[in-house]
Write a protein that holds these residues in place. Structure first.
Motif, PDB file in Angstrom:
ATOM      1  N   VAL A 178       0.848  -1.193   0.000  1.00 14.52           N
ATOM      2  CA  VAL A 178       0.000   0.000   0.000  1.00 14.52           C
ATOM      3  C   VAL A 178       0.882   1.241   0.000  1.00 14.52           C
ATOM      4  N   ARG A 179       0.500   2.223  -0.805  1.00  9.19           N
ATOM      5  CA  ARG A 179       1.195   3.506  -0.819  1.00  9.19           C
ATOM      6  C   ARG A 179       0.169   4.626  -0.739  1.00  9.19           C
ATOM      7  N   LEU A 180       0.645   5.774  -0.359  1.00  7.79           N
ATOM      8  CA  LEU A 180      -0.189   6.969  -0.330  1.00  7.79           C
ATOM      9  C   LEU A 180      -0.275   7.570  -1.724  1.00  7.79           C
ATOM     10  N   ARG A 181      -1.478   7.991  -2.113  1.00  3.74           N
ATOM     11  CA  ARG A 181      -1.647   8.824  -3.303  1.00  3.74           C
ATOM     12  C   ARG A 181      -2.280  10.129  -2.846  1.00  3.74           C
ATOM     13  N   ILE A 182      -1.536  11.203  -3.027  1.00  4.49           N
ATOM     14  CA  ILE A 182      -1.989  12.531  -2.608  1.00  4.49           C
ATOM     15  C   ILE A 182      -1.821  13.446  -3.814  1.00  4.49           C
ATOM     16  N   GLU A 183      -2.835  13.458  -4.665  1.00  2.00           N
ATOM     17  CA  GLU A 183      -2.687  13.866  -6.051  1.00  2.00           C
ATOM     18  C   GLU A 183      -2.382  15.344  -6.264  1.00  2.00           C
ATOM     19  N   ARG A 184      -2.517  16.172  -5.273  1.00  2.00           N
ATOM     20  CA  ARG A 184      -2.241  17.595  -5.463  1.00  2.00           C
ATOM     21  C   ARG A 184      -0.833  17.970  -5.018  1.00  2.00           C
ATOM     22  N   GLN A 185       0.031  16.962  -4.791  1.00  2.03           N
ATOM     23  CA  GLN A 185       1.398  17.248  -4.378  1.00  2.03           C
ATOM     24  C   GLN A 185       2.393  16.445  -5.209  1.00  2.03           C
ATOM     25  N   LEU A 186       3.658  16.897  -5.185  1.00  8.26           N
ATOM     26  CA  LEU A 186       4.720  16.237  -5.939  1.00  8.26           C
ATOM     27  C   LEU A 186       4.991  14.833  -5.412  1.00  8.26           C
ATOM     28  N   GLY A 187       5.697  14.056  -6.223  1.00  6.71           N
ATOM     29  CA  GLY A 187       5.848  12.633  -5.979  1.00  6.71           C
ATOM     30  C   GLY A 187       6.455  12.216  -4.656  1.00  6.71           C
ATOM     31  N   TYR A 188       7.404  12.999  -4.113  1.00  9.65           N
ATOM     32  CA  TYR A 188       8.049  12.540  -2.874  1.00  9.65           C
ATOM     33  C   TYR A 188       7.102  12.553  -1.686  1.00  9.65           C
ATOM     34  N   LYS A 189       5.950  13.214  -1.823  1.00  7.71           N
ATOM     35  CA  LYS A 189       4.949  13.193  -0.765  1.00  7.71           C
ATOM     36  C   LYS A 189       4.118  11.909  -0.776  1.00  7.71           C
ATOM     37  N   HIS A 190       4.193  11.140  -1.884  1.00  5.68           N
ATOM     38  CA  HIS A 190       3.377   9.936  -2.050  1.00  5.68           C
ATOM     39  C   HIS A 190       4.108   8.745  -1.427  1.00  5.68           C
ATOM     40  N   ALA A 191       4.102   8.669  -0.132  1.00  9.07           N
ATOM     41  CA  ALA A 191       4.895   7.680   0.595  1.00  9.07           C
ATOM     42  C   ALA A 191       4.563   6.251   0.159  1.00  9.07           C
ATOM     43  N   LYS A 192       5.622   5.451  -0.071  1.00  7.74           N
ATOM     44  CA  LYS A 192       5.465   4.046  -0.464  1.00  7.74           C
ATOM     45  C   LYS A 192       5.662   3.138   0.761  1.00  7.74           C
ATOM     46  N   TYR A 193       5.309   1.848   0.580  1.00  8.49           N
ATOM     47  CA  TYR A 193       5.562   0.808   1.581  1.00  8.49           C
ATOM     48  C   TYR A 193       5.015   1.199   2.963  1.00  8.49           C
ATOM     49  N   LEU A 194       3.776   1.615   3.026  1.00  8.70           N
ATOM     50  CA  LEU A 194       3.226   2.118   4.286  1.00  8.70           C
ATOM     51  C   LEU A 194       3.162   1.036   5.357  1.00  8.70           C
ATOM     52  N   ARG A 195       3.496   1.443   6.576  1.00  2.00           N
ATOM     53  CA  ARG A 195       3.341   0.552   7.720  1.00  2.00           C
ATOM     54  C   ARG A 195       2.520   1.177   8.837  1.00  2.00           C
ATOM     55  N   ALA A 196       2.467   2.520   8.916  1.00  2.79           N
ATOM     56  CA  ALA A 196       1.720   3.171   9.992  1.00  2.79           C
ATOM     57  C   ALA A 196       1.310   4.571   9.586  1.00  2.79           C
ATOM     58  N   VAL A 197       0.171   4.981  10.128  1.00  3.88           N
ATOM     59  CA  VAL A 197      -0.345   6.336   9.951  1.00  3.88           C
ATOM     60  C   VAL A 197      -0.536   6.909  11.349  1.00  3.88           C
ATOM     61  N   GLU A 198       0.035   8.071  11.597  1.00  2.65           N
ATOM     62  CA  GLU A 198       0.029   8.644  12.941  1.00  2.65           C
ATOM     63  C   GLU A 198      -0.509  10.070  12.913  1.00  2.65           C
ATOM     64  N   ALA A 199      -1.487  10.353  13.768  1.00  3.33           N
ATOM     65  CA  ALA A 199      -2.018  11.709  13.898  1.00  3.33           C
ATOM     66  C   ALA A 199      -1.239  12.441  14.990  1.00  3.33           C
ATOM     67  N   VAL A 200      -0.781  13.644  14.683  1.00  2.00           N
ATOM     68  CA  VAL A 200       0.029  14.413  15.631  1.00  2.00           C
ATOM     69  C   VAL A 200      -0.463  15.859  15.680  1.00  2.00           C
ATOM     70  N   ALA A 201      -0.106  16.545  16.759  1.00  2.00           N
ATOM     71  CA  ALA A 201      -0.471  17.956  16.912  1.00  2.00           C
ATOM     72  C   ALA A 201       0.582  18.877  16.321  1.00  2.00           C
ATOM     73  N   SER A 202       1.823  18.392  16.209  1.00  2.00           N
ATOM     74  CA  SER A 202       2.940  19.203  15.730  1.00  2.00           C
ATOM     75  C   SER A 202       3.930  18.314  14.997  1.00  2.00           C
ATOM     76  N   LEU A 203       4.692  18.904  14.090  1.00  2.00           N
ATOM     77  CA  LEU A 203       5.734  18.168  13.373  1.00  2.00           C
ATOM     78  C   LEU A 203       7.092  18.272  14.048  1.00  2.00           C
ATOM     79  N   ASP A 204       7.161  18.949  15.171  1.00  2.00           N
ATOM     80  CA  ASP A 204       8.441  19.198  15.838  1.00  2.00           C
ATOM     81  C   ASP A 204       9.181  17.914  16.188  1.00  2.00           C
TER      82      ASP A 204
END
Length: 247
Positions: A199-225
């Motif tokens: 499974v990979r991410l498809r996020i069609e309004r962004q460039l290719g490096y944002k389309h993460a491949k080989y997904l293992r986890a999705v994490e919701a966060v409040a900050s990117l710090d």
């Protein structure tokens, strides 16, 4: 006529070619970050949240959808999963959610699906059109009970770059966009390993490096710090790529 994307590419090339020394200074780095923030804010202001990226027909599909980046993750865990046709793979959905999930590939396929034919634009300068199938991400986050304190969604992957597993992130606008899907099929067939299986991410309004491949986890966060080096993605941290790669 020069498109907005081509203008940005040309301008970026000139900066890289002629301003390496300037770019290394703290003042320039703050300037580039400010310009990126401005681009992000203007895009959010002028573009409808649900505006769709261009979609194409079956006749437009590229005969070969090339792979870039990792073609086969070196992770022993990934090798075991691939050998079993990903029967033991689980996508973990966690972080700021009330109901953490562990979704099997079969369960992911059983969800309502979206199929879309879109163009992949790589920061390296090439493009390809492919047909992608998978569930929309937004309803999965809703089912997991996304917290009101969550601001970003981080994607953790199996592919390894110099000892660091790949990671990327988006804001909630892109996470809940109707074309943001967890794709398990490319051109009507299960996703090949070089293209990011299972499974990979498809996020069609962004460039290719944002389309993460080989997904293992999705994490919701409040900050990117606390995500990697704090810029929100692997290439953002190691090569100063823009976090917002909208096209």
């Amino acid at each position: 006529m020069v498109s907005r994307r081509n203008a940005l590419t040309i301008g970026g090339g000139l900066l890289v070619a002629g301003c390496d020394r300037i770019a290394a200074t703290r003042t320039a780095q703050h300037g580039f970050k400010g310009a990126e923030d401005l681009t992000y804010r203007v895009s959010r202001l002028l573009t409808a949240r649900d505006a769709l990226a261009p979609q194409f027909t079956g006749a437009d599909v590229s005969p070969i959808f090339r792979s870039n980046g990792t073609a086969m993750p070196r992770s022993p865990e990934y090798a075991r999963l691939a050998a079993a046709n990903f029967a033991g793979w689980r996508l973990h959905v966690g972080g700021l959610v009330s109901r953490p999930l562990a979704i099997s590939l079969e369960s992911l396929k059983a969800l309502p699906q979206r199929t879309q034919i879109t163009r992949h634009d790589c920061v390296e300068g090439w493009s390809a059109i492919g047909q992608w199938t998978g569930p929309v991400l937004g309803p999965i986050l809703q089912f997991a009970g996304l917290s009101s304190t969550a601001r970003y969604i981080v994607f953790h992957c199996y592919d390894d770059f110099g000892g660091t597993q790949y990671y990327e992130s988006v804001d909630l606008v892109d996470a809940f966009h109707p074309q943001t899907i967890l794709a398990w099929a490319l051109n009507g067939r299960p996703l090949p390993v070089p293209n990011g299986a299972p499974v990979r991410l498809r996020i069609e309004r962004q460039l290719g490096y944002k389309h993460a491949k080989y997904l293992r986890a999705v994490e919701a966060v409040a900050s990117l710090d606390q995500v990697g080096g704090g810029k929100g993605g692997y290439w953002e941290d190691v090569a100063d790529y823009a976090w917002f790669a909208g096209i």
